[in-house]
Write a protein that holds these residues in place. Structure first.
Motif, PDB file in Angstrom:
ATOM      1  N   ASP A 139       0.831  -1.213   0.000  1.00 61.94           N
ATOM      2  CA  ASP A 139       0.000   0.000   0.000  1.00 61.94           C
ATOM      3  C   ASP A 139       0.864   1.262   0.000  1.00 61.94           C
ATOM      4  N   ILE A 140       1.636   1.401  -1.073  1.00 59.28           N
ATOM      5  CA  ILE A 140       2.533   2.552  -1.213  1.00 59.28           C
ATOM      6  C   ILE A 140       1.859   3.606  -2.081  1.00 59.28           C
ATOM      7  N   THR A 141       1.816   4.824  -1.591  1.00 59.59           N
ATOM      8  CA  THR A 141       1.212   5.937  -2.326  1.00 59.59           C
ATOM      9  C   THR A 141       2.279   6.973  -2.631  1.00 59.59           C
ATOM     10  N   ILE A 142       2.346   7.364  -3.886  1.00 58.13           N
ATOM     11  CA  ILE A 142       3.319   8.366  -4.321  1.00 58.13           C
ATOM     12  C   ILE A 142       2.613   9.731  -4.369  1.00 58.13           C
ATOM     13  N   PRO A 143       3.138  10.732  -3.694  1.00 64.08           N
ATOM     14  CA  PRO A 143       2.492  12.058  -3.687  1.00 64.08           C
ATOM     15  C   PRO A 143       2.311  12.612  -5.098  1.00 64.08           C
ATOM     16  N   GLU A 144       1.273  13.419  -5.252  1.00 61.75           N
ATOM     17  CA  GLU A 144       0.912  13.938  -6.574  1.00 61.75           C
ATOM     18  C   GLU A 144       1.986  14.842  -7.157  1.00 61.75           C
ATOM     19  N   ASP A 145       2.678  15.596  -6.293  1.00 64.21           N
ATOM     20  CA  ASP A 145       3.657  16.559  -6.805  1.00 64.21           C
ATOM     21  C   ASP A 145       5.063  15.966  -6.929  1.00 64.21           C
ATOM     22  N   THR A 146       5.161  14.653  -6.930  1.00 61.82           N
ATOM     23  CA  THR A 146       6.465  13.993  -7.021  1.00 61.82           C
ATOM     24  C   THR A 146       7.111  14.272  -8.366  1.00 61.82           C
ATOM     25  N   THR A 147       8.389  14.634  -8.325  1.00 62.13           N
ATOM     26  CA  THR A 147       9.139  14.881  -9.558  1.00 62.13           C
ATOM     27  C   THR A 147      10.056  13.730  -9.928  1.00 62.13           C
ATOM     28  N   ASP A 148      10.376  12.878  -8.969  1.00 62.40           N
ATOM     29  CA  ASP A 148      11.281  11.763  -9.262  1.00 62.40           C
ATOM     30  C   ASP A 148      11.012  10.634  -8.267  1.00 62.40           C
ATOM     31  N   VAL A 149      11.022   9.410  -8.793  1.00 60.55           N
ATOM     32  CA  VAL A 149      10.819   8.222  -7.955  1.00 60.55           C
ATOM     33  C   VAL A 149      12.037   7.326  -8.109  1.00 60.55           C
ATOM     34  N   SER A 150      12.568   6.892  -6.991  1.00 63.41           N
ATOM     35  CA  SER A 150      13.683   5.943  -7.023  1.00 63.41           C
ATOM     36  C   SER A 150      13.366   4.788  -6.080  1.00 63.41           C
ATOM     37  N   ILE A 151      13.715   3.599  -6.526  1.00 67.42           N
ATOM     38  CA  ILE A 151      13.468   2.381  -5.744  1.00 67.42           C
ATOM     39  C   ILE A 151      14.797   1.676  -5.569  1.00 67.42           C
ATOM     40  N   THR A 152      15.180   1.436  -4.339  1.00 69.98           N
ATOM     41  CA  THR A 152      16.468   0.825  -4.059  1.00 69.98           C
ATOM     42  C   THR A 152      16.391  -0.684  -4.262  1.00 69.98           C
ATOM     43  N   ALA A 153      17.558  -1.308  -4.271  1.00 70.55           N
ATOM     44  CA  ALA A 153      17.620  -2.766  -4.408  1.00 70.55           C
ATOM     45  C   ALA A 153      16.944  -3.464  -3.243  1.00 70.55           C
ATOM     46  N   GLU A 154      16.851  -2.775  -2.102  1.00 74.89           N
ATOM     47  CA  GLU A 154      16.203  -3.335  -0.910  1.00 74.89           C
ATOM     48  C   GLU A 154      14.709  -3.048  -0.865  1.00 74.89           C
ATOM     49  N   GLY A 155      14.162  -2.407  -1.931  1.00 72.41           N
ATOM     50  CA  GLY A 155      12.729  -2.178  -2.008  1.00 72.41           C
ATOM     51  C   GLY A 155      12.228  -0.910  -1.356  1.00 72.41           C
ATOM     52  N   ARG A 156      13.112  -0.023  -0.941  1.00 70.85           N
ATOM     53  CA  ARG A 156      12.682   1.251  -0.354  1.00 70.85           C
ATOM     54  C   ARG A 156      12.293   2.214  -1.481  1.00 70.85           C
ATOM     55  N   VAL A 157      11.091   2.775  -1.379  1.00 71.86           N
ATOM     56  CA  VAL A 157      10.575   3.687  -2.395  1.00 71.86           C
ATOM     57  C   VAL A 157      10.821   5.113  -1.922  1.00 71.86           C
ATOM     58  N   MET A 158      11.620   5.858  -2.690  1.00 67.26           N
ATOM     59  CA  MET A 158      11.991   7.225  -2.343  1.00 67.26           C
ATOM     60  C   MET A 158      11.441   8.182  -3.399  1.00 67.26           C
ATOM     61  N   VAL A 159      10.960   9.347  -2.958  1.00 73.13           N
ATOM     62  CA  VAL A 159      10.436  10.346  -3.889  1.00 73.13           C
ATOM     63  C   VAL A 159      11.104  11.694  -3.622  1.00 73.13           C
ATOM     64  N   LYS A 160      11.106  12.484  -4.668  1.00 67.11           N
ATOM     65  CA  LYS A 160      11.617  13.854  -4.556  1.00 67.11           C
ATOM     66  C   LYS A 160      10.496  14.803  -4.935  1.00 67.11           C
ATOM     67  N   GLN A 161      10.309  15.841  -4.104  1.00 74.91           N
ATOM     68  CA  GLN A 161       9.226  16.787  -4.313  1.00 74.91           C
ATOM     69  C   GLN A 161       9.792  18.193  -4.475  1.00 74.91           C
ATOM     70  N   PRO A 162       9.045  19.072  -5.156  1.00 74.73           N
ATOM     71  CA  PRO A 162       9.521  20.445  -5.364  1.00 74.73           C
ATOM     72  C   PRO A 162       9.759  21.168  -4.039  1.00 74.73           C
ATOM     73  N   GLY A 163      10.825  21.963  -3.989  1.00 76.85           N
ATOM     74  CA  GLY A 163      11.141  22.732  -2.809  1.00 76.85           C
ATOM     75  C   GLY A 163      11.776  21.941  -1.696  1.00 76.85           C
ATOM     76  N   ASN A 164      12.077  20.664  -1.953  1.00 74.85           N
ATOM     77  CA  ASN A 164      12.699  19.820  -0.942  1.00 74.85           C
ATOM     78  C   ASN A 164      13.933  19.161  -1.545  1.00 74.85           C
ATOM     79  N   GLU A 165      15.072  19.525  -1.005  1.00 73.02           N
ATOM     80  CA  GLU A 165      16.335  18.987  -1.523  1.00 73.02           C
ATOM     81  C   GLU A 165      16.510  17.518  -1.151  1.00 73.02           C
ATOM     82  N   GLU A 166      15.920  17.111  -0.056  1.00 77.87           N
ATOM     83  CA  GLU A 166      16.083  15.736   0.415  1.00 77.87           C
ATOM     84  C   GLU A 166      15.009  14.829  -0.182  1.00 77.87           C
TER      85      GLU A 166
END
Length: 262
Positions: A139-166
């Motif tokens: 049940d993973i939800t990606i925010p609407e304003d996401t600019t980039d999605v990365s998925i690690t080899a360990e299955g961690r789903v990471m997103v990047k949003q505007p105005g946030n460097e991290e």
């Protein structure tokens, strides 16, 4: 009636199932995550006309008996879970499992389905779903304003949003595996369901405890080898043909017997 008529008929029926299975393998040669099947055969019961070890007229035992078999039957269609080849797509939501494990998705009836097809999409609510709209069990939800999605080899789903460097972690993909994956039931739509034969699922994190790793931007293709399936099809066709000739030969023998004159 000559036994060979019925014996050869069982061979023809068995090879028909063999051809059906090979055809399904070839039809799914480009299906993501598809696992080919193989038919296993068993010989049928035997009629003993003379038992081995029976005493003969000289008082010794015969070293071999006389047995007549009654044909063949399909024993199982076994799924082979060898790793398929990878295709690079560049799509951030395409995932391939390198090693053991299945993605878990929630079917409309609420039950969990298992798949090796990693061609996921994002629905209107931002959830990661299959082509049929079945969401990941995580049940993973990606925010609407996401600019980039990365998925690690360990299955961690990471997103990047505007105005946030991290980058922000929005979920963890978990995999399932079974002690006997060949016992899983194929239910279509690139999905499997657990059965008593497969045993219950063991759920874990990719790259840990023997689970495979996730490769983002790749898809696992079916493990069907066209040349191998074509060779199997030729062998099955010849086996079907030779069984039909055995029936024809038996028919000719009966015809000759019917034409005998006193």
């Amino acid at each position: 009636m000559i036994r060979s008529l019925w014996t050869a008929a069982t061979g023809m029926k068995a090879q028909q199932l063999n051809i059906d299975t090979i055809s399904n393998n070839l039809a799914n040669v480009n299906t993501n995550g598809f696992k080919k099947s193989r038919v296993n055969f068993q010989d049928l019961m035997y009629q003993s006309l003379r038992e081995a070890g029976t005493p003969n007229n000289q008082g010794s035992q015969v070293p071999a008996g006389i047995e007549v078999g009654h044909g063949v039957r399909p024993a199982a269609t076994q799924k082979l879970f060898a790793q398929g080849s990878f295709q690079q797509t560049g799509n951030p939501l395409d995932m391939a499992i390198e090693g053991d494990g299945f993605f878990q998705v929630v079917r409309p009836n609420g039950q969990v389905g298992y798949t090796r097809d990693g061609s996921f999409k994002r629905d209107s609510n931002g959830r990661i779903v299959t082509s049929d709209g079945y969401p990941l069990a995580s049940d993973i939800t990606i925010p609407e304003d996401t600019t980039d999605v990365s998925i690690t080899a360990e299955g961690r789903v990471m997103v990047k949003q505007p105005g946030n460097e991290e980058v922000t972690e929005v979920g963890q993909i978990e995999l399932s595996r079974f002690s006997n994956p060949a016992g899983l039931k194929s239910i279509g739509r690139n999905l499997f369901a657990e059965t008593p034969a497969s045993g219950g699922p063991t759920v874990g994190v990719p790259a840990e405890d023997g689970f495979g790793t996730i490769s983002q931007g790749y898809l696992e293709k079916g493990n069907v080898k066209v040349v191998e399936e074509m060779t199997n099809m030729i062998a099955a066709q010849r086996a079907y043909e030779v069984n039909s000739k055995a029936i024809k030969a038996s028919d000719q023998m009966l015809q000759q017997a019917n034409n005998l004159k006193r």
